[in-house]
Design an enzyme around this catalytic site. Structure first.
Site, PDB file in Angstrom:
ATOM      1  N   ARG A 266      57.623  35.910  21.521  1.00  0.00           N
ATOM      2  CA  ARG A 266      57.323  35.738  22.951  1.00  0.00           C
ATOM      3  C   ARG A 266      57.413  37.039  23.742  1.00  0.00           C
ATOM      4  O   ARG A 266      57.600  37.014  24.957  1.00  0.00           O
ATOM      5  CB  ARG A 266      58.206  34.662  23.582  1.00  0.00           C
ATOM      6  CG  ARG A 266      58.040  33.290  22.970  1.00  0.00           C
ATOM      7  CD  ARG A 266      58.527  32.172  23.874  1.00  0.00           C
ATOM      8  NE  ARG A 266      58.463  30.895  23.178  1.00  0.00           N
ATOM      9  CZ  ARG A 266      59.491  30.359  22.528  1.00  0.00           C
ATOM     10  NH1 ARG A 266      60.656  30.987  22.487  1.00  0.00           N
ATOM     11  NH2 ARG A 266      59.343  29.203  21.923  1.00  0.00           N
TER      12      ARG A 266
ATOM     13  N   HIS B 111      29.915  45.956  32.284  1.00  0.00           N
ATOM     14  CA  HIS B 111      30.561  45.303  31.141  1.00  0.00           C
ATOM     15  C   HIS B 111      30.023  43.897  30.864  1.00  0.00           C
ATOM     16  O   HIS B 111      30.060  43.445  29.733  1.00  0.00           O
ATOM     17  CB  HIS B 111      32.078  45.251  31.338  1.00  0.00           C
ATOM     18  CG  HIS B 111      32.753  46.570  31.072  1.00  0.00           C
ATOM     19  ND1 HIS B 111      32.439  47.730  31.755  1.00  0.00           N
ATOM     20  CD2 HIS B 111      33.721  46.926  30.178  1.00  0.00           C
ATOM     21  CE1 HIS B 111      33.190  48.724  31.317  1.00  0.00           C
ATOM     22  NE2 HIS B 111      33.985  48.267  30.361  1.00  0.00           N
TER      23      HIS B 111
ATOM     24  N   ARG C  75      40.247  44.541  40.875  1.00  0.00           N
ATOM     25  CA  ARG C  75      40.274  45.098  39.527  1.00  0.00           C
ATOM     26  C   ARG C  75      38.971  44.857  38.772  1.00  0.00           C
ATOM     27  O   ARG C  75      38.602  45.631  37.882  1.00  0.00           O
ATOM     28  CB  ARG C  75      41.450  44.518  38.721  1.00  0.00           C
ATOM     29  CG  ARG C  75      41.531  45.108  37.333  1.00  0.00           C
ATOM     30  CD  ARG C  75      42.825  44.787  36.605  1.00  0.00           C
ATOM     31  NE  ARG C  75      42.745  45.344  35.258  1.00  0.00           N
ATOM     32  CZ  ARG C  75      43.767  45.520  34.453  1.00  0.00           C
ATOM     33  NH1 ARG C  75      44.971  45.175  34.828  1.00  0.00           N
ATOM     34  NH2 ARG C  75      43.600  46.050  33.247  1.00  0.00           N
TER      35      ARG C  75
ATOM     36  N   GLU D 182      43.745  40.969  37.898  1.00  0.00           N
ATOM     37  CA  GLU D 182      42.327  40.826  38.204  1.00  0.00           C
ATOM     38  C   GLU D 182      42.028  39.588  39.032  1.00  0.00           C
ATOM     39  O   GLU D 182      41.169  38.770  38.697  1.00  0.00           O
ATOM     40  CB  GLU D 182      41.495  40.830  36.900  1.00  0.00           C
ATOM     41  CG  GLU D 182      40.022  41.140  37.178  1.00  0.00           C
ATOM     42  CD  GLU D 182      39.251  41.496  35.907  1.00  0.00           C
ATOM     43  OE1 GLU D 182      39.706  42.386  35.173  1.00  0.00           O
ATOM     44  OE2 GLU D 182      38.197  40.885  35.685  1.00  0.00           O
TER      45      GLU D 182
ATOM     46  N   HIS E  27      28.976  43.465  27.304  1.00  0.00           N
ATOM     47  CA  HIS E  27      29.601  42.514  26.375  1.00  0.00           C
ATOM     48  C   HIS E  27      28.546  41.625  25.716  1.00  0.00           C
ATOM     49  O   HIS E  27      28.658  41.286  24.534  1.00  0.00           O
ATOM     50  CB  HIS E  27      30.618  41.628  27.117  1.00  0.00           C
ATOM     51  CG  HIS E  27      31.888  42.335  27.464  1.00  0.00           C
ATOM     52  ND1 HIS E  27      32.817  41.815  28.328  1.00  0.00           N
ATOM     53  CD2 HIS E  27      32.385  43.532  27.038  1.00  0.00           C
ATOM     54  CE1 HIS E  27      33.846  42.652  28.436  1.00  0.00           C
ATOM     55  NE2 HIS E  27      33.593  43.704  27.671  1.00  0.00           N
TER      56      HIS E  27
ATOM     57  N   HIS F 102      31.346  49.999  21.977  1.00  0.00           N
ATOM     58  CA  HIS F 102      31.600  49.427  23.299  1.00  0.00           C
ATOM     59  C   HIS F 102      31.072  50.351  24.406  1.00  0.00           C
ATOM     60  O   HIS F 102      30.386  49.905  25.339  1.00  0.00           O
ATOM     61  CB  HIS F 102      33.105  49.190  23.469  1.00  0.00           C
ATOM     62  CG  HIS F 102      33.502  48.720  24.830  1.00  0.00           C
ATOM     63  ND1 HIS F 102      33.084  47.518  25.344  1.00  0.00           N
ATOM     64  CD2 HIS F 102      34.262  49.307  25.810  1.00  0.00           C
ATOM     65  CE1 HIS F 102      33.576  47.370  26.579  1.00  0.00           C
ATOM     66  NE2 HIS F 102      34.297  48.440  26.872  1.00  0.00           N
TER      67      HIS F 102
ATOM     68  N   GLU G 259      32.904  55.340  30.063  1.00  0.00           N
ATOM     69  CA  GLU G 259      33.945  54.833  30.965  1.00  0.00           C
ATOM     70  C   GLU G 259      34.333  55.892  32.003  1.00  0.00           C
ATOM     71  O   GLU G 259      34.687  55.551  33.135  1.00  0.00           O
ATOM     72  CB  GLU G 259      35.173  54.373  30.165  1.00  0.00           C
ATOM     73  CG  GLU G 259      34.902  53.278  29.137  1.00  0.00           C
ATOM     74  CD  GLU G 259      34.721  51.865  29.717  1.00  0.00           C
ATOM     75  OE1 GLU G 259      34.750  51.703  30.953  1.00  0.00           O
ATOM     76  OE2 GLU G 259      34.529  50.922  28.919  1.00  0.00           O
TER      77      GLU G 259
ATOM     78  N   LYS H 237      42.095  54.516  37.415  1.00  0.00           N
ATOM     79  CA  LYS H 237      42.432  53.240  36.792  1.00  0.00           C
ATOM     80  C   LYS H 237      43.808  52.756  37.251  1.00  0.00           C
ATOM     81  O   LYS H 237      43.988  51.586  37.591  1.00  0.00           O
ATOM     82  CB  LYS H 237      42.400  53.369  35.262  1.00  0.00           C
ATOM     83  CG  LYS H 237      42.843  52.096  34.560  1.00  0.00           C
ATOM     84  CD  LYS H 237      41.817  51.483  33.673  1.00  0.00           C
ATOM     85  CE  LYS H 237      42.216  50.129  33.165  1.00  0.00           C
ATOM     86  NZ  LYS H 237      41.493  49.744  31.950  1.00  0.00           N
TER      87      LYS H 237
ATOM     88  N   LYS I 110      45.510  45.211  29.755  1.00  0.00           N
ATOM     89  CA  LYS I 110      44.624  44.190  29.197  1.00  0.00           C
ATOM     90  C   LYS I 110      44.692  44.276  27.679  1.00  0.00           C
ATOM     91  O   LYS I 110      44.403  45.321  27.096  1.00  0.00           O
ATOM     92  CB  LYS I 110      43.176  44.412  29.652  1.00  0.00           C
ATOM     93  CG  LYS I 110      42.903  43.887  31.038  1.00  0.00           C
ATOM     94  CD  LYS I 110      41.399  43.795  31.261  1.00  0.00           C
ATOM     95  CE  LYS I 110      41.092  43.250  32.636  1.00  0.00           C
ATOM     96  NZ  LYS I 110      39.629  43.134  32.849  1.00  0.00           N
TER      97      LYS I 110
ATOM     98  N   ASN J 177      34.899  46.619  35.638  1.00  0.00           N
ATOM     99  CA  ASN J 177      33.976  46.056  34.655  1.00  0.00           C
ATOM    100  C   ASN J 177      32.519  46.375  34.953  1.00  0.00           C
ATOM    101  O   ASN J 177      31.628  45.701  34.426  1.00  0.00           O
ATOM    102  CB  ASN J 177      34.169  44.538  34.588  1.00  0.00           C
ATOM    103  CG  ASN J 177      35.388  44.181  33.766  1.00  0.00           C
ATOM    104  OD1 ASN J 177      35.611  44.734  32.692  1.00  0.00           O
ATOM    105  ND2 ASN J 177      36.191  43.266  34.269  1.00  0.00           N
TER     106      ASN J 177
END
Lengths: 359, 359
Positions: free
Chosen positions: B118, B245, B238, B234, B249, B262, B182, B224, B140, B242
């Site tokens: 956990r 993206h 935030r 987010e 994606h 990517h 990026e 960032k 993330k 993206n």
């Protein structure tokens, strides 16, 4: 209906306890942010309560996931079924998952909610005594790994816990006893008066007397909420909630998940913790015997399985989550109603405790 | 050495940027709470830097996990290798995981750290330009699902990010370009002056001029960190990180993870976002063309794969994590240096953008 709150700042949430709550839409609605709901349950609970809950939530975009029943399926393969359904039905980040079932369903649904799109809301609707008094409250979620119980998971709090005591009517006696193990735990670790009350009312509780069971659930949830509020991520005091669990987890792992019910293993584990506390001279023989007698009164085992050796215990307890820097820590009793987490014990006493269960 | 901080209250952490940091034990030590460390890397990075990092951390109880390289392995099966090693070597809750590698390793190691018992600590040691400027910062973490990229994961912050710019020397040119995607993103969404600087220095950056690359990394991490500090999970701003993206994606998923890097998919995706912003009349043709030219200057594709139809995009974008209540949201530009997250666009404009890539 009774209402308690788990006080965790912006993550605080209510616990509702009462009969027939599964049918009260107005209890659910404030905790569902979007239009999408996914109910996760198992093939034992689904025939009993899934249709009723779907009727209550009529109007939402509903998905249902029915998992195979039992601890043996509390693994990643089963968890994937939840993700597959969520993605196939295009559930977005505003989705709410609802866990309808016992502890396994609650733990898995909560973990799925913590992971799906990096976290969506979930509501606990526990249907067994054990999940109502313990696992649905406090945000511990997870799955088992072959090498250890609950080794993978997250601390992730539900938006609400909705306890419908009417769902206990369908519970087999063995599961009632398993739930009482965790109820007795709260008395042993934190509240001797509650333990006295449990001892006096044990037969009625096993018979599911509605008012008494409701009282037992409410007191159990109140103690759990208090401990969790003090230590959400188990940096300290929260570990006392694991009385009997280090021994118990080892029993479950050694026997194969699902052979002994979790509550049964905890019953035997608490008896071992009482025995060890007595051996250390922290409690006297009378207190130890009384604790063990109450566990037995609940219909629970008070010794580990005969096929389990001290070596089995040592091997399986070595991966317990309370191990730190190679040192095993156990929850033991300084008195009835007062638990501590400690590494202050000698190996001989531990060995004697483990051997005592082994003829 | 430069140092920045990601300001997140009790979860705040430092970013260190400099050459040779991999060998500086004193940088790591304050962020390792226990005696146990598990380094996770891949079979590309391991031969280059694993021994050096192990030497730096001599004296800790070290485990190593070497995963197969690439986005195609960013899944649960691979993640299990980390858990298996941790359990086999009896790593406890005070363990620190170290992600040594690119974005895939960082995302998977972070997710493993969030789940193991956990939650245990982890440190990011990004070795690619892309992971140094983007994925190692902000918490993330996650893995892919066949139905969508990064669909399973957690927001889980590292204890520290240690960026050794010397590790870029081994980076193939294609990966340098992917990282620059990026970097350009930060200029497009937030800082036109930085974009001007990038345009002026692009050839030197592609050639890995040490001082210029260090400056580019520091400015990227600063932007960032600022955006993440404003919106960790987010809920709002935030999402501008993206840019490109959602299109990207979809390209990655359609081509099969790992076929397009990517950063390459993000390059083409940003070009599409620029094109769509122009079609909506939010930026003029000159601004759009300039943005696309800078992406091309970095050695990146500016159109989606020819084999990909508008229908492919629509299908794959429907599971994007920014979809809410069935509505697709995109990051678009109101100006160069000013991004917004919006559902305020007509289907025809989106279709025209998607069709433009398809001859």
């Amino acid at each position: 209906m009774q209402q308690l709150t788990v006080e965790l700042g912006e993550r605080s949430y209510p616990i509702f306890i009462g009969s027939g709550l599964l049918e009260q839409r107005e209890l659910f609605a404030p905790y569902i942010a979007g239009k999408q709901v996914c109910i996760v349950t198992d093939d034992t609970v689904a025939p009993l309560y899934l249709d009723a809950l779907c009727r209550t939530l009529d109007g939402y975009q509903l998905s249902r996931v029915v998992l195979p029943t039992g601890e043996a399926y509390k693994n990643w393969t089963t968890l994937q079924q939840i993700f597959d359904t969520l993605l196939a039905s295009r559930h977005d980040r505003r989705t709410t998952l609802i866990a309808l079932g016992g502890g396994v369903i609650g733990d898995m649904t909560g973990f799925a909610a913590s992971c799906y799109q990096r976290g969506v809301d979930f509501i606990q609707v526990p249907t067994t005594l054990l999940s109502q008094v313990d696992s649905s409250v406090g945000g511990k979620t997870g799955i088992n790994h072959p090498a250890g119980k609950n080794m993978l998971g997250a601390f992730y709090q539900p938006r609400a816990v909705i306890i419908d005591t009417a769902s206990l009517r369908s519970l087999p006696p063995r599961e009632v006893s398993a739930g009482l193990a965790e109820v007795i735990k709260y008395g042993l670790i934190r509240d001797e008066t509650f333990l006295d009350w449990l001892e006096a009312n044990m037969q009625e509780l096993r018979g599911l007397d509605h008012d008494l069971v409701t009282q037992a659930i409410a007191r159990s949830c109140a103690i759990k909420a208090e401990v969790v509020a003090a230590d959400e991520r188990e940096g300290g005091v929260r570990a006392i909630l694991n009385l009997g669990h280090t021994f118990g987890h080892a029993i479950e792992a050694q026997q194969g998940y699902g052979q002994w019910l979790h509550g049964e293993a905890v019953g035997a584990g608490m008896a071992m913790a009482l025995d060890m506390s007595r051996r250390l001279g922290w409690i006297d023989a009378a207190a130890c015997d009384r604790g063990i007698r109450i566990i037995a009164l609940a219909g629970l085992p008070v010794r580990p399985p005969e096929t389990m050796t001290p070596q089995d215990f040592v091997r399986l307890m070595a991966v317990d989550k309370k191990v730190l820097d190679g040192q095993l820590r156990l929850v033991l009793l300084e008195a009835i109603g007062k638990a501590v987490v400690t590494a202050e014990f000698d190996t001989e006493t531990l060995q004697a405790t483990l051997a005592q269960g082994h003829p």
